[in-house]
Design an enzyme around this catalytic site. Structure first.
Site, PDB file in Angstrom:
ATOM      1  N   SER A   1     -22.378   7.243  26.342  1.00 15.70           N
ATOM      2  CA  SER A   1     -21.312   7.796  27.265  1.00 15.70           C
ATOM      3  C   SER A   1     -21.912   8.811  28.374  1.00 15.70           C
ATOM      4  CB  SER A   1     -20.340   8.417  26.530  1.00 15.70           C
ATOM      5  OG  SER A   1     -19.492   7.746  25.859  1.00 15.70           O
TER       6      SER A   1
ATOM      7  N   HIS B   1     -19.549   1.106  21.511  1.00  9.83           N
ATOM      8  CA  HIS B   1     -18.466   1.415  20.658  1.00  9.83           C
ATOM      9  C   HIS B   1     -17.569   0.208  20.260  1.00  9.83           C
ATOM     10  CE1 HIS B   1     -18.580   5.690  23.018  1.00  9.83           C
ATOM     11  NE2 HIS B   1     -18.815   5.908  21.785  1.00  9.83           N
TER      12      HIS B   1
ATOM     13  N   ARG C   1     -27.476   4.242  16.738  1.00  6.80           N
ATOM     14  CA  ARG C   1     -27.969   3.457  17.623  1.00  6.80           C
ATOM     15  C   ARG C   1     -29.699   3.537  17.336  1.00  6.80           C
ATOM     16  NH1 ARG C   1     -25.822   7.032  22.237  1.00  6.80           N
ATOM     17  NH2 ARG C   1     -26.157   8.428  20.715  1.00  6.80           N
TER      18      ARG C   1
ATOM     19  N   LYS D   1     -16.392  20.644  25.551  1.00  6.28           N
ATOM     20  CA  LYS D   1     -16.568  20.436  27.040  1.00  6.28           C
ATOM     21  C   LYS D   1     -15.211  19.668  27.738  1.00  6.28           C
ATOM     22  CE  LYS D   1     -20.121  17.774  26.255  1.00  6.28           C
ATOM     23  NZ  LYS D   1     -21.285  16.740  26.364  1.00  6.28           N
TER      24      LYS D   1
END
Ligand code: PNS
Length: 177
Positions: free
Chosen positions: A137, A26, A99, A50
């Site tokens: 993450s 990030h 990515r 979540k």
């Protein structure tokens, strides 16, 4: 810059995400976006489906700490539709990181939906440095909660807070969501 006119002249990009937690990937994307835009607003999603590992306030505080002294980086929470937030901030673009090719399909879907909702806000996809391609993450939380070393994947501000959560739970593993 203080006047409304000056604010409008700034080319602002929104970098939205959960940032639970912020990773070196990030950070890399934010630094790349700073080369293209006058201001990068890191927009931390509050209302995720979540339950997050870090509170929204902690996630914001981490970004503030990592980019302290960088006037072109702004950070705040957002809720609701991203494009509504982008318009409120007078952003011309939404920045997202890629990515690997596997990220692309989801990002293309988001970009097309956002374009449909707000044709005036462009999505800009930026590739992370190859060194960050395997960092997420979710994996950072998993590795850390199982006792693994994550210092190579996150800024020190995140590592420190992760350690604090471990101490708060008496050193035991914390469940990753
Ligand atoms: O870091 P993430 O979890 O991949 O970020 C996803 C995020 C925050 C960019 C996305 O869930 C989002 O924009 N949520 C806000 C609600 C919204 O606008 N949904 C429609 C997007 S097409």
């Amino acid at each position: 810059m203080t006047s409304t006119t000056d604010q409008r002249l700034l080319r602002t990009a929104i970098f939205p995400g959960s940032f639970d937690p912020l990773t070196n990937g990030h950070v890399d994307i934010i630094r790349r976006a700073l080369r293209l835009f006058d201001r990068v607003v890191v927009a931390v999603l509050v209302n995720a489906s979540k339950e997050p590992y870090f509170t929204a306030a902690d996630r914001v505080a981490i970004v503030r700490e990592v980019f302290a002294g960088e006037a072109a980086v702004d950070v705040e929470t957002f809720d609701g539709l991203l494009v509504d937030y982008a318009r409120r901030r007078q952003a011309i673009a939404i920045v997202r990181g890629l990515r690997a090719v596997s990220d692309f399909e989801y990002e293309l879907q988001l970009a097309h939906m956002n374009r449909h909702l707000a044709p005036d806000v462009e999505t800009v996809l930026l590739m992370t440095d190859v060194a960050h391609t395997f960092i997420s993450s979710r994996l950072v939380k998993e590795v850390f909660s199982l006792g693994g070393e994550v210092a190579a994947f996150v800024p020190p501000a995140v590592e420190r807070r992760l350690q604090q959560t471990r101490e708060a739970t008496g050193g035991g593993p914390r469940v990753v969501r």
